[in-house]
Motif scaffolding. Structure first.
Motif, PDB file in Angstrom:
ATOM      1  N   GLN B  97       6.625   0.915  -0.932  1.00  4.24           N
ATOM      2  CA  GLN B  97       5.176   1.112  -0.792  1.00  4.24           C
ATOM      3  C   GLN B  97       4.383   0.109  -1.625  1.00  4.24           C
ATOM      4  OE1 GLN B  97       5.432   5.299  -1.877  1.00  4.24           O
ATOM      5  NE2 GLN B  97       4.395   5.824   0.016  1.00  4.24           N
ATOM      6  N   LEU B 100       4.558  -3.014   0.344  1.00  4.62           N
ATOM      7  CA  LEU B 100       3.882  -2.829   1.633  1.00  4.62           C
ATOM      8  C   LEU B 100       2.357  -2.976   1.486  1.00  4.62           C
ATOM      9  CD1 LEU B 100       4.332  -2.097   4.627  1.00  4.62           C
ATOM     10  CD2 LEU B 100       4.123   0.306   3.992  1.00  4.62           C
ATOM     11  N   LEU B 101       1.812  -2.463   0.395  1.00  5.84           N
ATOM     12  CA  LEU B 101       0.371  -2.586   0.169  1.00  5.84           C
ATOM     13  C   LEU B 101      -0.032  -4.055   0.112  1.00  5.84           C
ATOM     14  CD1 LEU B 101      -0.361   0.314  -2.295  1.00  5.84           C
ATOM     15  CD2 LEU B 101      -1.595  -0.157  -0.188  1.00  5.84           C
ATOM     16  N   GLY B 102       0.799  -4.872  -0.540  1.00  3.89           N
ATOM     17  CA  GLY B 102       0.524  -6.304  -0.588  1.00  3.89           C
ATOM     18  C   GLY B 102       0.529  -6.907   0.813  1.00  3.89           C
ATOM     19  N   PHE B 104      -0.021  -5.308   3.677  1.00  4.85           N
ATOM     20  CA  PHE B 104      -1.136  -4.785   4.468  1.00  4.85           C
ATOM     21  C   PHE B 104      -2.467  -5.459   4.129  1.00  4.85           C
ATOM     22  CE2 PHE B 104       0.766  -0.348   5.458  1.00  4.85           C
ATOM     23  CZ  PHE B 104       1.074  -0.741   6.745  1.00  4.85           C
ATOM     24  N   LYS B 111      -2.456  -6.642  10.278  1.00  3.80           N
ATOM     25  CA  LYS B 111      -1.183  -6.692  10.979  1.00  3.80           C
ATOM     26  C   LYS B 111      -0.656  -5.296  11.254  1.00  3.80           C
ATOM     27  CE  LYS B 111       0.383  -9.281   7.505  1.00  3.80           C
ATOM     28  NZ  LYS B 111       0.863  -9.657   6.168  1.00  3.80           N
ATOM     29  N   SER B 112       0.227  -5.204  12.246  1.00  3.89           N
ATOM     30  CA  SER B 112       0.787  -3.902  12.625  1.00  3.89           C
ATOM     31  C   SER B 112       1.717  -3.418  11.518  1.00  3.89           C
ATOM     32  CB  SER B 112       1.567  -4.031  13.927  1.00  3.89           C
ATOM     33  OG  SER B 112       2.758  -4.746  13.680  1.00  3.89           O
ATOM     34  N   ARG B 113       1.923  -2.092  11.529  1.00 10.37           N
ATOM     35  CA  ARG B 113       2.792  -1.484  10.534  1.00 10.37           C
ATOM     36  C   ARG B 113       4.208  -2.064  10.623  1.00 10.37           C
ATOM     37  NH1 ARG B 113       3.169   3.377   7.342  1.00 10.37           N
ATOM     38  NH2 ARG B 113       0.970   3.797   7.551  1.00 10.37           N
ATOM     39  N   LYS B 117       6.168  -4.037   7.726  1.00 12.11           N
ATOM     40  CA  LYS B 117       7.436  -3.515   7.198  1.00 12.11           C
ATOM     41  C   LYS B 117       8.535  -4.566   7.245  1.00 12.11           C
ATOM     42  CE  LYS B 117       7.165   1.451   7.931  1.00 12.11           C
ATOM     43  NZ  LYS B 117       7.713   2.549   8.728  1.00 12.11           N
TER      44      LYS B 117
END
Ligand SMILES: Nc1ncnc2c1ncn2[C@@H]1O[C@H](COP(=O)(O)OP(=O)(O)O)[C@@H](O)[C@H]1O
Ligand SMILES: [Mg+2]
Lengths: 318, 239
Positions: B97, B100-102, B104, B111-113, B117
């Motif tokens: 997580q 992932l925040l970076g 997002f 960008k898409s999830r 990922k």
């Protein structure tokens, strides 16, 4: 919070909600009026608590402005009265609170921690006195009457508000913006340096939280029939949501929900049985919670569960 | 090509000139060292470049665009990332997580999830944390928290990365691994400025070093030039 539980909950929670909502829709047909009124009160507290938690839970910015937005909602009902359909008045109550919170947020959400908290509390007093001044000097009468609505209507509108609030909370929590909000509470400086527009995110979430508080205020006004600035902007409504959320446990969605449900049920029953000492009993419950249940009722439940399941990761190598 | 040009950079805290009239530049693709005694103004220089503080005066040209006065989130999305001297992971989130925040929020496009990922998985693999993705960041050892922070910064797809004392507090093996990591980051095409007290590391991987003292630049040169400079030895190395 764990990545895998989030995936799992994605299917479980919505199914549960739908089931519960269907059950609640049936309630006015099968129960006594008293039950509907009691449930409406409990819904109000849950709604205020979840609204408060929407913003203050993940970010750690303790807002004491709930009474201000709730009061604005109440006044919206008094001002609009019978001139528009009830549902329109309710939405107006939400919107006015949203707009005020947006402005307040833009001014104060650059402040940190305790300064923000104090400012939000000051806001309640400020609006109360502005309303008093306005009523005395411009309107010429203090207070106003609110047309009543029937119990089932109030119940259904509250149920709808609550469902919308739960959905909003759920989708926010499982979205990237929910994660970003938590990162603000975790370490705001790190959050802003990885590209998160923390100021905008805080303002929009604070305003959304106020929107739901405003909706709740307008619909509740129809139960009270008379309001004046002292009734509408009662600081009690600022302190209750954080107390209920802490009582239930801030860590997950069900904590504040459970906290508000249990707490408000206690309040509604204690206030009739012990009208003079119920605040004292409240105080005791809070002291015990903070001392012995730092993660609230949900934390207690998780500790018990962990005893049986166990298992923790440890960072053993480098 | 110069990726960063700093001109006349100045920051005062009350009466204290933490950074004063500092000029330097960074060549694209290099690893630039920034050294100096405690309180010299190194971290403050990073804070000014990354937008934590607004400079009192001076210019910070990143690919020709002045960053002075811009917000940290905007600067990050332009391709300039940093780590912190006192580690700032999100302690109650897991490694995945954090990074992932970076991914997002670190780039301007949404960008898409699934894309985010897969980027995160790649970065965790690169940094060597693939086997710890669901570990809570706050429970990790110092070196691993620092790796999470670097991974989170890399997830924002930087062109220039600021590393503030990456090696501080690490044991010799970990220092060696971190030196390798910085070199591998450079090989990815990312320009690096590193603040470091571990001389072995800085002399080894930087071709060029800048020395700050009392907020002023007192020397600039190759590791040999710096380690033999009389001024530098007097104020810093000879301590
Ligand atoms: N936010 C701040 N407020 C006041 N003084 C500060 C602040 N940040 C740094 N300073 C002061 O500026 C000087 C330079 O600090 P810093 O840049 O952290 O040094 P370095 O990283 O080189 O050890 C020190 O004297 C420090 O106390
Ligand atoms: Mg420093």
């Amino acid at each position: 919070m764990n990545w895998k539980t989030i995936k799992y909950n994605r299917y479980l929670y919505p199914a549960l909600y739908i089931l519960i909502i269907v059950l609640f829709i049936a309630i006015p047909y099968i129960t006594a009026p008293y039950t509907i009124i009691l449930l409406s009160s409990i819904f109000m507290y849950i709604s205020l608590t979840l609204s408060w938690t929407l913003f203050s839970g993940p970010t750690g910015y303790t807002s004491l402005a709930t009474a201000a937005f709730f009061g604005l909602g109440l006044y919206m009902a008094g001002i609009l009265g019978d001139s528009v359909p009830l549902i329109v008045a309710v939405i107006c109550g939400g919107l006015i609170s949203f707009i005020l919170a947006f402005i307040i947020g833009a001014i104060t959400l650059r402040l940190r921690g305790i300064y923000f908290t104090i400012f939000t509390f000051g806001l309640v007093e400020l609006i109360k006195h502005l309303m008093l001044w306005w009523e005395i000097n411009i309107v010429g009468v203090r207070g106003r009457f609110v047309p009543r609505a029937d119990n089932a209507t109030v119940f259904y509108i509250l149920l709808a508000i609550l469902a919308a609030l739960l959905l909003t909370t759920y989708f926010l929590k499982s979205s990237r913006y929910g994660m970003a909000l938590s990162s603000i509470g975790s370490n705001e400086e790190a959050a802003i340096h990885i590209g998160i527009n923390v100021v905008n995110l805080k303002i929009i979430t604070f305003a959304s939280s106020a929107f739901f508080i405003g909706l709740t205020g307008t619909i509740m006004a129809t139960r009270w029939s008379y309001i004046d600035p002292y009734i509408a902007f009662d600081p009690f409504y600022s302190f209750l949501p954080p107390l209920m959320a802490i009582f239930g446990g801030l860590g997950n969605l069900f904590g504040p929900l459970l906290g508000a449900a249990v707490f408000s049920y206690l309040q509604e029953t204690l206030i009739t049985r012990f009208p003079y000492s119920y605040m004292l009993i409240f105080g005791l419950i809070m002291v015990i919670t903070i001392l012995y249940l730092p993660n609230g009722l949900i934390g207690l439940y998780q500790t018990i569960r962990q005893r049986f399941i166990g298992g923790k990761h440890a960072d053993t190598s480098s | 090509m110069q990726i960063l040009q700093v001109e006349g950079l100045t920051k005062n805290f009350g009466g204290l000139a933490a950074v004063s009239e500092v000029d330097f530049h960074v060549e694209e693709g290099e690893i630039l060292g920034l050294i100096g005694p405690n309180g010299a103004g190194k971290t403050t220089t990073f804070n000014l470049i990354a937008g934590t503080y607004e400079p009192n005066s001076g210019k910070i040209l990143f690919n020709g665009e002045n960053l002075a006065g811009k917000k940290p989130n905007v600067i990050c999305q332009k391709g300039l990332a940093r780590t912190f001297q006192n580690v700032k992971v999100f302690p109650d989130m897991d490694v995945f997580q954090n990074v992932l925040l970076g991914a997002f929020f670190g780039t301007p496009e949404k960008k898409s999830r699934s894309q985010a990922k897969s980027e995160v998985e790649e970065i965790l693999d690169f940094i060597g944390l693939s086997d710890r993705t669901d570990m809570v960041a706050g429970s990790m050892t110092l070196v691993n928290q620092k790796r999470v922070e670097v991974a989170r910064a890399l997830a924002t797809k930087p062109k220039l990365l600021l590393l503030d004392e990456l090696m501080a507090g690490l044991n010799p093996t970990e220092v060696g691994e971190s030196m390798e990591l910085v070199k591998r980051i450079q090989k990815k095409g990312i320009t690096v400025i590193m603040i470091e007290h571990v001389m072995k590391a800085i002399m080894n991987i930087c071709k060029r070093i800048i020395v700050l003292h009392h907020g002023q630049k007192i020397a600039e040169g190759t590791p040999e030039e710096i380690s033999t400079s009389k001024t530098v030895i007097e104020v810093y190395l000879g301590e």
